[in-house]
Design an enzyme around this catalytic site. Structure first.
Site, PDB file in Angstrom:
ATOM      1  N   LYS A   1      96.927  35.341  57.789  1.00  0.00           N
ATOM      2  CA  LYS A   1      97.122  34.294  58.645  1.00  0.00           C
ATOM      3  C   LYS A   1      95.782  34.411  59.462  1.00  0.00           C
ATOM      4  O   LYS A   1      95.338  35.443  60.420  1.00  0.00           O
ATOM      5  CB  LYS A   1      97.492  34.030  59.854  1.00  0.00           C
TER       6      LYS A   1
ATOM      7  N   GLU B   1      98.335  47.224  64.921  1.00  0.00           N
ATOM      8  CA  GLU B   1      97.033  47.916  65.651  1.00  0.00           C
ATOM      9  C   GLU B   1      96.348  47.033  66.527  1.00  0.00           C
ATOM     10  O   GLU B   1      96.205  45.899  66.622  1.00  0.00           O
ATOM     11  CB  GLU B   1      95.374  47.701  64.891  1.00  0.00           C
TER      12      GLU B   1
ATOM     13  N   CYS C   1      87.830  46.371  69.933  1.00  0.00           N
ATOM     14  CA  CYS C   1      89.089  47.068  70.610  1.00  0.00           C
ATOM     15  C   CYS C   1      89.124  48.582  71.027  1.00  0.00           C
ATOM     16  O   CYS C   1      89.122  49.217  71.376  1.00  0.00           O
ATOM     17  CB  CYS C   1      90.129  47.380  69.722  1.00  0.00           C
TER      18      CYS C   1
ATOM     19  N   GLU D   1      94.085  46.543  80.017  1.00  0.00           N
ATOM     20  CA  GLU D   1      92.726  45.632  78.805  1.00  0.00           C
ATOM     21  C   GLU D   1      92.072  44.280  79.623  1.00  0.00           C
ATOM     22  O   GLU D   1      93.112  43.263  78.971  1.00  0.00           O
ATOM     23  CB  GLU D   1      93.594  45.651  77.608  1.00  0.00           C
TER      24      GLU D   1
HETATM   25  P1  NAD Z   1      96.953  37.859  69.095  1.00  0.00           P
HETATM   26  O1  NAD Z   1      97.926  39.000  69.678  1.00  0.00           O
HETATM   27  O2  NAD Z   1      96.465  36.971  71.029  1.00  0.00           O
HETATM   28  O3  NAD Z   1      96.392  37.769  68.494  1.00  0.00           O
HETATM   29  C1  NAD Z   1      96.329  37.509  67.268  1.00  0.00           C
HETATM   30  C2  NAD Z   1      96.908  36.975  65.629  1.00  0.00           C
HETATM   31  O4  NAD Z   1      98.506  37.143  66.116  1.00  0.00           O
HETATM   32  C3  NAD Z   1      96.118  36.050  65.796  1.00  0.00           C
HETATM   33  O5  NAD Z   1      96.204  35.338  64.598  1.00  0.00           O
HETATM   34  C4  NAD Z   1      97.331  34.869  66.507  1.00  0.00           C
HETATM   35  O6  NAD Z   1      97.520  33.554  66.374  1.00  0.00           O
HETATM   36  C5  NAD Z   1      98.413  36.075  66.001  1.00  0.00           C
HETATM   37  N1  NAD Z   1      99.267  35.654  67.114  1.00  0.00           N
HETATM   38  C6  NAD Z   1     100.362  35.149  68.118  1.00  0.00           C
HETATM   39  N2  NAD Z   1     100.956  34.926  68.331  1.00  0.00           N
HETATM   40  C7  NAD Z   1     102.283  34.978  67.494  1.00  0.00           C
HETATM   41  C8  NAD Z   1     103.663  35.041  67.031  1.00  0.00           C
HETATM   42  N3  NAD Z   1     104.386  34.955  67.782  1.00  0.00           N
HETATM   43  N4  NAD Z   1     103.578  35.205  65.411  1.00  0.00           N
HETATM   44  C9  NAD Z   1     102.738  35.881  64.578  1.00  0.00           C
HETATM   45  N5  NAD Z   1     101.563  36.014  65.067  1.00  0.00           N
HETATM   46  C10 NAD Z   1     100.916  35.457  66.285  1.00  0.00           C
HETATM   47  O7  NAD Z   1      95.467  38.835  69.994  1.00  0.00           O
HETATM   48  P2  NAD Z   1      93.979  38.543  69.984  1.00  0.00           P
HETATM   49  O8  NAD Z   1      93.701  38.039  71.277  1.00  0.00           O
HETATM   50  O9  NAD Z   1      93.756  37.354  68.498  1.00  0.00           O
HETATM   51  O10 NAD Z   1      92.595  40.018  69.980  1.00  0.00           O
HETATM   52  C11 NAD Z   1      92.646  40.766  70.672  1.00  0.00           C
HETATM   53  C12 NAD Z   1      93.650  41.413  70.796  1.00  0.00           C
HETATM   54  O11 NAD Z   1      93.312  42.508  69.788  1.00  0.00           O
HETATM   55  C13 NAD Z   1      93.135  42.825  71.677  1.00  0.00           C
HETATM   56  O12 NAD Z   1      94.440  42.955  72.617  1.00  0.00           O
HETATM   57  C14 NAD Z   1      92.009  43.591  71.360  1.00  0.00           C
HETATM   58  O13 NAD Z   1      92.621  45.340  71.775  1.00  0.00           O
HETATM   59  C15 NAD Z   1      93.468  43.740  69.286  1.00  0.00           C
HETATM   60  N6  NAD Z   1      92.769  44.009  68.796  1.00  0.00           N
HETATM   61  C16 NAD Z   1      93.352  45.633  68.062  1.00  0.00           C
HETATM   62  C17 NAD Z   1      92.270  45.958  67.006  1.00  0.00           C
HETATM   63  C18 NAD Z   1      92.928  47.794  66.765  1.00  0.00           C
HETATM   64  O14 NAD Z   1      92.683  47.783  65.504  1.00  0.00           O
HETATM   65  N7  NAD Z   1      93.823  48.502  67.016  1.00  0.00           N
HETATM   66  C19 NAD Z   1      91.721  45.449  66.611  1.00  0.00           C
HETATM   67  C20 NAD Z   1      90.942  44.806  67.391  1.00  0.00           C
HETATM   68  C21 NAD Z   1      91.062  43.622  68.201  1.00  0.00           C
END
Ligand code: NAD
Length: 480
Positions: free
Chosen positions: A173, A248, A282, A384
């Site tokens: 997804k 991650e 990130c 963040e």
């Molecule tokens: P998010 O957590 O809002 O969403 C990430 C994914 O999870 C999306 O596909 C979303 O639809 C899904 N999701 C949301 N709620 C869910 C649930 N209840 N159950 C299952 N899936 C669900 O994050 P975002 O806003 O898309 O991304 C930004 C975040 O990602 C930042 O915190 C960033 O630091 C982090 N990030 C981390 C890394 C890493 O490698 N550590 C890399 C890139 C981004």
């Protein structure tokens, strides 16, 4: 209008609900496509087809799987321009960046793990002439892969590639904020001849599709990249089901500048580390810690370098800062800028939304912003923000640099800028992060483990770590 459909059983299909979600172009603030709003039944259908595809995919030789993945890698490069434009339109990132970084890396993810699975080997221990022990590493079955919006195709393929290479089938997804390149990727998989059901891409909201993936009994492991609170929520569901989990999560990364750094290079690279991809990586270094001996000069030069970054249309190759991914995220970043002022921060540059005018006047743009004068323990320096906002702080000695660097709940990445080898290694050992760069940022061999500690996640991706995560070790001990 373009419809972003699901990819299930090798075909592009509508969601069962037949509902679609508006998808916005951040550069203009306008809707440009419609995303399938799927739910638990679509996930169920994807699992059913993956279950059927698993025996033959997992029984193919590693080389046969790798050949198919190499074809996908080649097709990504063949479609580089279309994919880069799609990524930029969906995410707001400068198109030059999508062309140079995101799309080539998505191709590399496929070819890297194709090559890795050809080399993958397992342990063998001979206890005596009569006792042999070896480890079979077998695919887990069906994997759930959930990815964020900041590096859409790059992170999506970073999860899918090792899972497929190891012989698993995948239900993936992408973020509902940036689904476009995942959709184009499904067309590429069809063209490459990936067998039906091996990879299924189900679009929609996290709370609907994402949660259905996490809860599904037949999905054996979840690989997730996203925010820390979402990661915790997922762990709360998946851990009691005893699923394998790779999380991650977020970061609040320190950049440590010592007084003996290679000065000009450090100024340039630390500005890049703070603001690349609008600060929406990130790994961006948003807390810049500078030795007090060079603080004032560094501040002046850092600000000057930041002011050179042109904010503007992502389709203009001279723009260094494109649009912020969504209106919601744009408002969140602006609210953090207000907070930094309320917390007593002194604004050094930026601090407001930017309007490029013309057809981009309703897009979501923020000037690169720098504050100083904030204590480490304030919200601006511990939460963040994930946007083009950085802070400067000074330190007196290595000990204080370590304390400031470790002064958040996160532990993803840090960069250290010094010509003093012993200071560099001391800092690398004491700063609590999964990745440490010395005199560099964002360069990395894909074979090394990637991931964070503390609130930045659990588990490691990359190279052998990923192939181990996506396989179950079975120890076979034989006496004869
Ligand atoms: P998010 O957590 O809002 O969403 C990430 C994914 O999870 C999306 O596909 C979303 O639809 C899904 N999701 C949301 N709620 C869910 C649930 N209840 N159950 C299952 N899936 C669900 O994050 P975002 O806003 O898309 O991304 C930004 C975040 O990602 C930042 O915190 C960033 O630091 C982090 N990030 C981390 C890394 C890493 O490698 N550590 C890399 C890139 C981004």
């Amino acid at each position: 209008m373009l419809k972003i459909q699901n990819y299930i059983n090798g075909k592009l299909i509508d969601p069962i609900s037949n509902n679609y979600i508006d998808n916005y172009e951040p550069a203009t603030g306008k809707v440009f496509s419609q995303i399938a709003q799927s739910g638990a039944t679509d996930v169920e259908n994807a699992v059913e087809t993956a279950r059927k595809a698993f025996p033959s995919w997992s029984e193919l030789s590693a080389d046969d799987r790798a050949v198919c993945m190499d074809k996908i890698a080649d097709l990504i490069l063949k479609n580089l321009d279309e994919l880069a434009l799609a990524e930029s339109k969906d995410n707001g990132k400068p198109i030059w960046m999508a062309k140079q970084v995101d799309i080539p890396r998505a191709s590399k993810n496929m070819s890297f793990f194709a090559s890795a699975i050809r080399q993958f080997h397992s342990e063998f221990y001979q206890s005596s002439n009569q006792i042999y022990n070896y480890v079979l590493r077998q695919p887990l079955g069906i994997i759930g892969a959930i990815s964020p919006w900041n590096l859409p195709l790059y992170l999506f393929t970073w999860k899918i590639a090792p899972a497929l290479a190891a012989g698993n089938c995948v239900i993936a997804k992408p973020s509902e904020v940036t689904p476009y390149t995942a959709y184009l990727f499904s067309k590429i998989c069809i063209e490459a001849g990936l067998p039906a059901g091996v990879l299924n891409i189900v679009h929609g909201y996290g709370g609907e599709v994402g949660e259905a993936i996490v809860k599904h009994k037949e999905i054996k492991a979840i690989t997730f990249t996203g925010g820390t609170s979402t990661g915790k929520h997922i762990a709360g569901i998946a851990a009691p089901m005893l699923k394998k989990l790779s999380l991650e999560l977020g970061g609040k990364n320190p950049t440590i500048v010592m007084d003996d750094c290679n000065y000009e290079k450090t100024v340039k690279e630390t500005v890049r580390a703070a603001f690349a991809n609008q600060g929406e990586i990130c790994l961006c270094g948003s807390r810049i810690l500078v030795h007090e001996k060079i603080y004032e000069q560094f501040k002046k030069d850092f600000i000057e370098e930041t002011k050179k970054l042109k904010t503007g249309s992502p389709y203009d190759d001279s723009s260094k800062i494109g649009a912020i991914v969504s209106e919601q995220h744009f408002k969140k970043i602006l609210s953090y800028i207000e907070l930094a002022e309320e917390e007593g921060g002194k604004l050094l540059t930026g601090g407001k939304a930017f309007n490029p005018g013309g057809e981009f006047k309703n897009g979501w743009y923020i000037e690169p912003t720098v504050f100083e004068g904030l204590p480490q323990n304030c919200r601006t320096n511990t939460e963040e923000i994930f946007g083009p906002v950085a802070t400067l702080q000074s330190f007196k000695n290595i000990q204080e640099a370590i304390e400031l660097a470790n002064g958040t709940e996160y532990g993803l990445a840090a960069s250290i800028w010094t010509e003093n080898l012993s200071a560099a290694h001391q800092l690398a050992a004491k700063v609590d992060c999964g990745i440490i760069w010395i005199n560099a940022w964002l360069v990395r061999d894909l074979r090394i483990p990637f991931g964070g500690m503390k609130q930045s996640g659990v588990g490691r991706e990359g190279g052998e770590e990923a192939l181990k995560f996506f396989t179950e070790p079975k120890s076979v001990c034989m006496k004869f």
